[in-house]
Enzyme design. Structure first.
Site, PDB file in Angstrom:
ATOM      1  N   ASP A 487       0.833  -1.213  -0.177  1.00  0.00           N
ATOM      2  CA  ASP A 487       0.157   0.028  -0.262  1.00  0.00           C
ATOM      3  C   ASP A 487       0.858   1.282   0.025  1.00  0.00           C
ATOM      4  O   ASP A 487       0.234   2.586  -0.300  1.00  0.00           O
ATOM      5  CB  ASP A 487      -0.743   0.024   1.160  1.00  0.00           C
ATOM      6  CG  ASP A 487      -2.167  -0.644   0.928  1.00  0.00           C
ATOM      7  OD1 ASP A 487      -2.441  -0.585   0.083  1.00  0.00           O
ATOM      8  OD2 ASP A 487      -2.827  -1.299   1.966  1.00  0.00           O
TER       9      ASP A 487
HETATM   10  C1  BGC Z   1       0.272   1.258   6.170  1.00  0.00           C
HETATM   11  C2  BGC Z   1       0.064   0.118   5.275  1.00  0.00           C
HETATM   12  C3  BGC Z   1      -1.542  -0.139   5.322  1.00  0.00           C
HETATM   13  C4  BGC Z   1      -2.256   1.127   4.845  1.00  0.00           C
HETATM   14  C5  BGC Z   1      -3.791   1.118   4.887  1.00  0.00           C
HETATM   15  C6  BGC Z   1      -0.297   2.383   5.596  1.00  0.00           C
HETATM   16  O1  BGC Z   1      -0.165   3.470   6.489  1.00  0.00           O
HETATM   17  O2  BGC Z   1       1.745   1.436   6.325  1.00  0.00           O
HETATM   18  O3  BGC Z   1       0.597  -0.952   5.976  1.00  0.00           O
HETATM   19  O4  BGC Z   1      -1.763  -1.240   4.544  1.00  0.00           O
HETATM   20  O5  BGC Z   1      -1.803   2.233   5.686  1.00  0.00           O
HETATM   21  O6  BGC Z   1      -4.206   2.053   4.596  1.00  0.00           O
HETATM   22  C1  NOJ Z   2      -1.462  -3.820   5.438  1.00  0.00           C
HETATM   23  C2  NOJ Z   2      -2.697  -3.758   4.698  1.00  0.00           C
HETATM   24  O1  NOJ Z   2      -4.095  -4.312   5.399  1.00  0.00           O
HETATM   25  C3  NOJ Z   2      -2.607  -4.643   3.544  1.00  0.00           C
HETATM   26  O2  NOJ Z   2      -3.596  -4.667   2.360  1.00  0.00           O
HETATM   27  C4  NOJ Z   2      -1.373  -4.329   2.695  1.00  0.00           C
HETATM   28  O3  NOJ Z   2      -0.963  -5.219   1.665  1.00  0.00           O
HETATM   29  C5  NOJ Z   2      -0.264  -4.293   3.679  1.00  0.00           C
HETATM   30  N1  NOJ Z   2      -0.635  -3.487   4.645  1.00  0.00           N
HETATM   31  C6  NOJ Z   2       1.042  -3.843   2.977  1.00  0.00           C
HETATM   32  O4  NOJ Z   2       1.066  -2.464   2.758  1.00  0.00           O
END
Ligand code: BGC
Ligand code: NOJ
Length: 814
Positions: A487
């Site tokens: 993400d």
């Molecule tokens: C996080 C990710 C997460 C995303 C979801 C980010 O700030 O680092 O792990 O998937 O937010 O919105």
């Molecule tokens: C947490 C999110 O829930 C997931 O969808 C994503 O793949 C990982 N973070 C990595 O960014």
């Protein structure tokens, strides 16, 4: 250092010291009513939606952060001294403190000056309520005269509004008290048809429903005035902060034990029967009273606990293993499976790291979660798949999230995460392999929930696949969109405004930035889809899918390989991401794990080379780091990944979710030693002895462990709600132990460490119980199967004849 131990026989983690490094929690409830409970009774409850139906209040960013909960105070009527048997909130020096987090229940208790008190907190199956069953025993040689005080703080339902809209909220709180039961009915008089109730099995000497009357001015939960005084004031909340508190007297002879049951629940009335009498403003309690009466009865509470035990026994019995490694056994047999059920129920909504007021159910997350729970609750997996597919868009893309209460796609977050649609194929394939229920593919499912747009689920999968083909970039690799699995790799975002959300801010409609990760996912999903098509008799489609897959594999070989590892992406300028040419972020874990997992590079040595590069550049004693070298500054063209300080989260943290991809990849190149070694490095039970470093719960996975660039290397964060749960479960059970549902039957292909002499497992699969014994005879992974004593070709055990319910499978590994 440890703060407790695993009680494997009882399937409990026993915490023996209340001041754990962080609150160590458990979940209560498994269907509609849920609660979070910490080892000192902190936490909150809600019905279905942690934001919109919050039953009890939680104060965000509190110190300590589990403060506020299900608090019981005991008061010695002779000395006037009072304390909490759960340690918080009074924090006395207790003896024999223990917190037993079990499957769907938590028992917290201690002794203080000869008074032993334990409370079992749980949510009965099929009910929207929680029970606190307190037993108090007098271990003194003298009679003891005690007062018991219960306390909870109600939330005014919408947890977000509750935490912010004081100008209104301080004036709307309402309660009713009848027969010692406290009814919280804020907004019931207008648009709500639900209320909460808090009852008690003993005659209450008094009650309080106004917080300030109970805690007193300028005091907190650690020293409530009413408890200090030994008397509640029967306050009736009008506005301000409605709470529930009871006062019960207990006279205990020496050695005597008594029980008090507290009941906290949520209830809805039919719209037309809200009031009793109908023309009044009084809550109609006719429908809830039988429920209350039932669970204030000790025998019924005992029976409900027994049903809960049976429920979990039933779920866990589906896959049980006995390997030479205790950490593998307890994670597979109990805790990892349990955590998979928590991620199924909660997705990423409510934990102490997920606020319950933010994210809905993630499209990508929920599809991956299926890998970990589909064997336990296939019917609910089916429903989840259909809900998810209904939020797919006609383009084949998907809303990134949907709201559990409405099941609608979340417009605030939107779509264009270009990996999303493929996870639906992965999830459906897992469901088909587990259940053999091909009828799901014919279920009519709408797009974007629009009535009239229904098409068979199979067509949704086709559109998922096509979505990528419609969005290829300059190298023929998939365009990344907002982001792929990571993400935080936001290659079209270019955000320079503080506070902007990297995930939701308007992105460039990028036609350049490409993802090698999505290419690998496309290959994996495409192969599954081809197989599904073939089995539905659609050979032409199957051939077309395989041709596209082969083309994508070629593209990855040509443009996605960096010499010693797979590239990660191309940015908006067409520059490589995750290459030796980069100053930072030269190698990423995702494409090493996922390309190999998808089978890319198995035939040309690249898979092995990539795995060796992972071992060399990314593997640490605490797990495999997401990328190296960490980004030391903010890169506008890379986005959120470079916003994290080095070593945390996606910026070179150990993101436990994708470690299992490498474990699986290692099994694909036949390296069981490395696969299991990586598994052990992040296995929470195996890290129990370093709990002071790890800090999060030793019985569940955390999303992240700080990487080696962080000052706190080895420290875990974001426990419980993470795709880590499903992927580790999947990696260990299906790839390392190798017990793998396939379209035809149960495939058994272990890739275990050389030093293991074998293992045993019981797996229930499509109504048949497989008793599996694996014996090592050589050092390799060559498996020979005997099914009920008869040697069999290949590694798949075909479904037995009708009526046969038990099968013995003996596997020798050479
Ligand atoms: C996080 C990710 C997460 C995303 C979801 C980010 O700030 O680092 O792990 O998937 O937010 O919105
Ligand atoms: C947490 C999110 O829930 C997931 O969808 C994503 O793949 C990982 N973070 C990595 O960014």
């Amino acid at each position: 250092m440890k703060y407790g131990y695993f009680d494997d026989a009882n399937r409990e983690y026993v915490i023996t010291q209340p001041d754990t490094p962080l609150p160590w929690i458990n979940y209560l409830g498994c269907q509609g009513y849920f609660g979070i409970i910490s080892n000192t009774a902190g936490g909150y409850s809600f019905y279905r939606d942690a934001r919109l139906r919050r039953v009890t209040r939680y104060r965000y960013n509190n110190v300590p952060y589990d403060l506020g909960g299900r608090y019981i105070y005991l008061r010695d009527e002779e000395s006037g001294e009072f304390w909490s048997p759960s340690w918080q909130p009074t924090r006395h020096n207790l003896e024999n403190y223990s917190c037993r987090h079990g499957l769907g229940y938590t028992i917290i208790g201690s002794s203080y000056k000869g008074i032993e008190a334990r409370t079992n907190y749980f949510v009965p199956l099929d009910e929207d309520l929680e029970i606190w069953r307190l037993t108090a025993t007098n271990r003194r040689s003298q009679p003891a005269s005690l007062s018991v005080f219960s306390s909870i703080e109600f939330c005014l339902w919408d947890a977000n509004d509750d935490a912010a809209n004081f100008q209104r909220n301080f004036s709307i709180g309402q309660v009713e008290i009848e027969d010692g039961v406290i009814y919280h009915k804020t907004e019931y008089r207008e648009r709500r048809n639900h209320f909460a109730y808090f009852g008690c099995s003993r005659k209450a000497e008094g009650f309080d429903t106004q917080r300030e009357a109970f805690v007193g001015p300028y005091r907190g939960w650690e020293k409530p005035l009413a408890v200090e005084r030994g008397r509640l004031s029967n306050s009736v909340a009008h506005g301000w902060a409605p709470i529930g508190a009871h006062h019960v007297k207990l006279d205990l002879g020496p050695g005597e034990t008594q029980e008090v049951i507290f009941l906290l629940g949520y209830h809805e009335n039919p719209q037309a029967q809200k009031f009793d009498p109908p023309d009044s403003q009084t809550v109609n309690k006719k429908t809830v009273k039988p429920i209350i009466a039932n669970y204030l009865d000790s025998a019924n509470v005992e029976a409900a606990l027994e049903r809960l035990r049976q429920y979990w026994d039933g779920l866990l019995a589906i896959c049980q293993v006995a390997t030479p490694d205790v950490h593998t056994n307890r994670m597979v047999n109990v805790w990892n499976a349990y955590q998979c059920m928590a991620t199924f129920n909660m997705s990423r909504s409510a934990s102490f790291y997920e606020s319950g007021i933010g994210r809905g159910l993630g499209f990508r997350d929920s599809n991956q979660d299926l890998l970990g729970f589909v064997h336990m609750v296939p019917a609910r997996a089916r429903e989840r798949i259909l809900d998810l597919a209904a939020t797919q868009l006609p383009s084949g893309g998907a809303y990134h999230q949907y709201q559990p209460l409405t099941k609608r796609g979340n417009n605030d977050v939107g779509s264009n995460f270009n990996d999303d649609p493929h996870w639906l194929i992965v999830g459906v394939a897992a469901y088909l392999k587990e259940t053999g229920d091909w009828s799901i593919l014919d279920e009519p499912v709408p797009y974007d929930n629009a009535p009239g747009s229904e098409q068979p689920l199979y067509e949704h999968l086709q559109r998922s696949f096509q979505y990528t083909l419609d969005r290829l970039g300059p190298h023929g690799l998939p365009l990344i969109g907002r982001a792929d699995w990571n993400d935080c790799l936001n290659l079209n975002c270019f955000s320079d405004t503080p506070g902007q959300s990297f995930q939701t801010t308007t992105n460039k409609d990028g036609k350049v930035a490409e993802s090698v990760f999505i290419a690998a996912l496309f290959v994996l999903a495409g192969r599954e889809l081809a197989e599904i098509a073939r089995r539905r008799g659609r050979e032409d489609e199957a051939r077309r899918y395989l041709a596209e897959v082969a083309k994508m594999e070629d593209t990855v070989r040509e443009y996605g390989w960096d010499g010693e590892w797979f590239l990660r992406a191309y940015d908006d300028f067409g520059r490589k991401v995750g290459s030796k040419e980069c100053a930072e972020g030269k190698i990423f874990i995702e494409t090493q794990g996922f390309c190999v997992l998808a089978g890319i590079g198995l035939d040309d040595g690249r898979a092995q080379t990539a795995m060796d590069s992972v071992a060399k550049h990314l593997a640490t004693e605490h797990g495999i780091i997401l990328q190296q070298p960490a980004y030391s500054k903010y890169y506008l063209e890379l986005g959120e990944i470079s916003s994290y300080p080095p070593g945390y989260k996606e910026n070179a943290g150990i993101f436990c979710h994708n470690n299992p991809w490498v474990m699986i990849a290692e099994t694909r190149v036949g390296n069981g030693d490395r696969a299991h070694d990586y598994y052990a490095r992040i296995n929470p039970s195996a890290r129990e002895s370093i709990s002071d470093l790890h800090r999060c719960e030793p019985y569940v996975y955390s999303q992240m462990i700080a990487g080696r660039d962080a000052p706190t290397h080895g420290e875990a964060k974001n426990s419980w709600l993470t795709g880590t749960a499903a992927w580790n479960y999947y990696a260990i059970t299906q790839w390392i132990l190798g017990i793998r549902p396939s379209f035809e039957g149960l495939e058994i292909r272990p890739v275990i460490p050389k030093s293991w002499r074998g293992f045993k497992a019981t797996r229930m699969f499509r109504g048949v119980t497989y008793h599996i014994t694996v014996t090592r005879e050589g050092e390799g992974n060559q498996a020979a199967l005997r099914v009920n004593g008869v040697a069999t070709e290949g590694a798949v055990v075909l479904p037995p004849a009708e009526g046969q319910r038990e099968i013995a499978v003996d596997v020798t590994l050479k």
